[in-house]
Design a protein around this motif. Structure first.
Motif, PDB file in Angstrom:
ATOM      1  N   HIS A 168      35.682  26.697  46.118  1.00  0.00           N
ATOM      2  CA  HIS A 168      36.401  27.700  45.313  1.00  0.00           C
ATOM      3  C   HIS A 168      36.914  27.119  43.993  1.00  0.00           C
ATOM      4  CE1 HIS A 168      35.965  29.643  49.099  1.00  0.00           C
ATOM      5  NE2 HIS A 168      37.007  29.060  49.670  1.00  0.00           N
ATOM      6  N   SER A 197      41.632  29.011  50.157  1.00  0.00           N
ATOM      7  CA  SER A 197      40.752  30.038  50.731  1.00  0.00           C
ATOM      8  C   SER A 197      41.398  31.415  50.735  1.00  0.00           C
ATOM      9  CB  SER A 197      40.348  29.644  52.153  1.00  0.00           C
ATOM     10  OG  SER A 197      39.598  28.445  52.138  1.00  0.00           O
ATOM     11  N   ARG A 198      42.643  31.524  51.165  1.00  0.00           N
ATOM     12  CA  ARG A 198      43.299  32.836  51.254  1.00  0.00           C
ATOM     13  C   ARG A 198      43.431  33.462  49.874  1.00  0.00           C
ATOM     14  NH1 ARG A 198      48.237  34.606  50.367  1.00  0.00           N
ATOM     15  NH2 ARG A 198      49.041  32.490  50.093  1.00  0.00           N
ATOM     16  N   GLN A 199      43.850  32.684  48.883  1.00  0.00           N
ATOM     17  CA  GLN A 199      43.995  33.217  47.528  1.00  0.00           C
ATOM     18  C   GLN A 199      42.630  33.573  46.928  1.00  0.00           C
ATOM     19  OE1 GLN A 199      46.137  29.892  45.851  1.00  0.00           O
ATOM     20  NE2 GLN A 199      48.131  30.876  46.149  1.00  0.00           N
ATOM     21  N   TRP A 200      41.619  32.798  47.275  1.00  0.00           N
ATOM     22  CA  TRP A 200      40.274  33.088  46.787  1.00  0.00           C
ATOM     23  C   TRP A 200      39.764  34.426  47.324  1.00  0.00           C
ATOM     24  CZ3 TRP A 200      36.958  31.436  43.195  1.00  0.00           C
ATOM     25  CH2 TRP A 200      35.619  31.804  43.303  1.00  0.00           C
ATOM     26  N   ARG A 201      39.978  34.692  48.593  1.00  0.00           N
ATOM     27  CA  ARG A 201      39.518  35.947  49.190  1.00  0.00           C
ATOM     28  C   ARG A 201      40.137  37.150  48.485  1.00  0.00           C
ATOM     29  NH1 ARG A 201      40.286  33.110  54.118  1.00  0.00           N
ATOM     30  NH2 ARG A 201      42.321  34.124  54.376  1.00  0.00           N
ATOM     31  N   ASN A 202      41.372  37.049  48.099  1.00  0.00           N
ATOM     32  CA  ASN A 202      42.073  38.183  47.494  1.00  0.00           C
ATOM     33  C   ASN A 202      41.873  38.289  45.976  1.00  0.00           C
ATOM     34  OD1 ASN A 202      43.127  38.800  50.043  1.00  0.00           O
ATOM     35  ND2 ASN A 202      44.953  37.527  49.690  1.00  0.00           N
ATOM     36  N   ASN A 203      41.463  37.186  45.342  1.00  0.00           N
ATOM     37  CA  ASN A 203      41.481  37.194  43.873  1.00  0.00           C
ATOM     38  C   ASN A 203      40.234  36.571  43.234  1.00  0.00           C
ATOM     39  OD1 ASN A 203      44.475  38.026  43.356  1.00  0.00           O
ATOM     40  ND2 ASN A 203      44.643  36.343  44.829  1.00  0.00           N
ATOM     41  N   SER A 204      39.152  36.429  43.963  1.00  0.00           N
ATOM     42  CA  SER A 204      37.970  35.750  43.416  1.00  0.00           C
ATOM     43  C   SER A 204      37.443  36.439  42.155  1.00  0.00           C
ATOM     44  CB  SER A 204      36.865  35.661  44.470  1.00  0.00           C
ATOM     45  OG  SER A 204      36.509  36.959  44.915  1.00  0.00           O
ATOM     46  N   ASP A 205      37.436  37.764  42.130  1.00  0.00           N
ATOM     47  CA  ASP A 205      36.925  38.472  40.943  1.00  0.00           C
ATOM     48  C   ASP A 205      37.818  38.223  39.729  1.00  0.00           C
ATOM     49  OD1 ASP A 205      34.806  39.465  42.379  1.00  0.00           O
ATOM     50  OD2 ASP A 205      35.767  41.400  42.815  1.00  0.00           O
TER      51      ASP A 205
END
Length: 284
Positions: free
Chosen positions: A235, A256-264
């Motif tokens: 990430h 990982s958790r922040q990536w799932r919610n904010n990857s875009d």
């Protein structure tokens, strides 16, 4: 016969005393002579004082500083009783200088590197062209320490409790390649696309980066400059370009958790990164 017991001697002494008492001019002459001597002594002392250099004036550092400040204020024509709004001053200013604009209707804030911000950033120092990128509300600038890995080349760092962190690295191209005087090569002329992450990845992530770690890679053009873009398995997002013998890199990371919610949103931040080359005039 004893002189003291002589009647003649006694008469002579008595006569002298009577004569002295009848001659005030003698006493006046004595007083005038003394007064004249005293006046002459005063004049001599006055002449000596006039010949001596003046005593040095002792001024405290606090008093000297206050006097200098007052003189500077008067010379600048400042009116301290009616202060004017503060304005940015161009120059080399050490430390952090605010560069975030106000949020727009979508909660996006643009960071533009202040022209007054200082920074040498390693070998081959040149004047730094301003760059910009977008962040969302909640991102805050944090201090950069030279003790951090790559700290001497990290120009700015931001953190967000909800989205992760980012840093901008300014790497002098002269650190790893010779550049002819008067030229302004692009990133493709300095570092091959396929080798960029293997060369800069360890510096950016503190771990070796090979092709198996790269999830996505592409090139695009922003304001006439070519950019390399990478997304890693851990990430991490990287965008880089070259201008004025310097490699400009933005690197974002997220758990990982922040990536799932904010990857875009994080990808949008990466793609917003650009060097303001259109506002700059390159003089060889």
């Amino acid at each position: 016969m004893s002189t003291l017991s002589s009647p003649l001697a006694s008469l002579n002494i008595a006569a002298l005393r009577r004569t002295a008492s009848r001659c005030p001019s003698v006493r006046a002459t004595t007083r005038c002579t003394a007064a004249s001597d005293s006046e002459s002594s005063k004049q001599q002392q006055l002449q000596l004082r006039q010949q001596q250099p003046p005593a040095p004036v002792v001024v405290s550092r606090r008093g000297l500083g206050a006097a200098a400040l007052a003189a500077g204020v008067a010379a600048a024509g400042l009116d301290l009783a009616n202060p004017q709004p503060a304005a940015a001053v161009m120059g080399m200013t050490a430390g952090r200088v605010p560069g975030l604009a106000a949020a727009d209707a979508n909660g996006i804030r643009r960071y533009t590197r202040p022209e007054g911000k200082s920074g040498g950033h390693g070998v081959g120092w040149t004047e730094i062209t301003p760059y910009s990128f977008d962040v969302y509300e909640g991102w805050t600038e944090v201090p950069v320490s030279i003790a951090d890995p790559g700290g001497s080349e990290i120009d700015v760092r931001f953190n967000s409790d909800d989205m992760g962190g980012l840093k901008v690295v300014l790497a002098p191209a002269l650190r790893f390649v010779d550049i002819k005087q008067g030229t302004n090569p692009g990133i493709e002329e300095l570092v091959p696309f396929e080798r960029f992450m293997s060369g800069f990845g360890p510096e950016l992530t503190q771990n070796p980066v090979d092709d198996t770690e790269i999830v996505d890679r592409f090139k695009d053009t922003r304001d006439g400059l070519t950019y390399y873009n990478f997304e890693l398995k851990n990430h991490t997002l990287v965008a880089a370009t070259a201008y004025r013998k310097r490699i400009f890199i933005i690197c974002l990371t997220a758990p990982s958790r922040q990536w799932r919610n904010n990857s875009d949103k994080l990808r949008a931040v990466m793609k917003s990164f650009k060097v303001n080359a259109l506002d700059d005039v390159f003089v060889p």
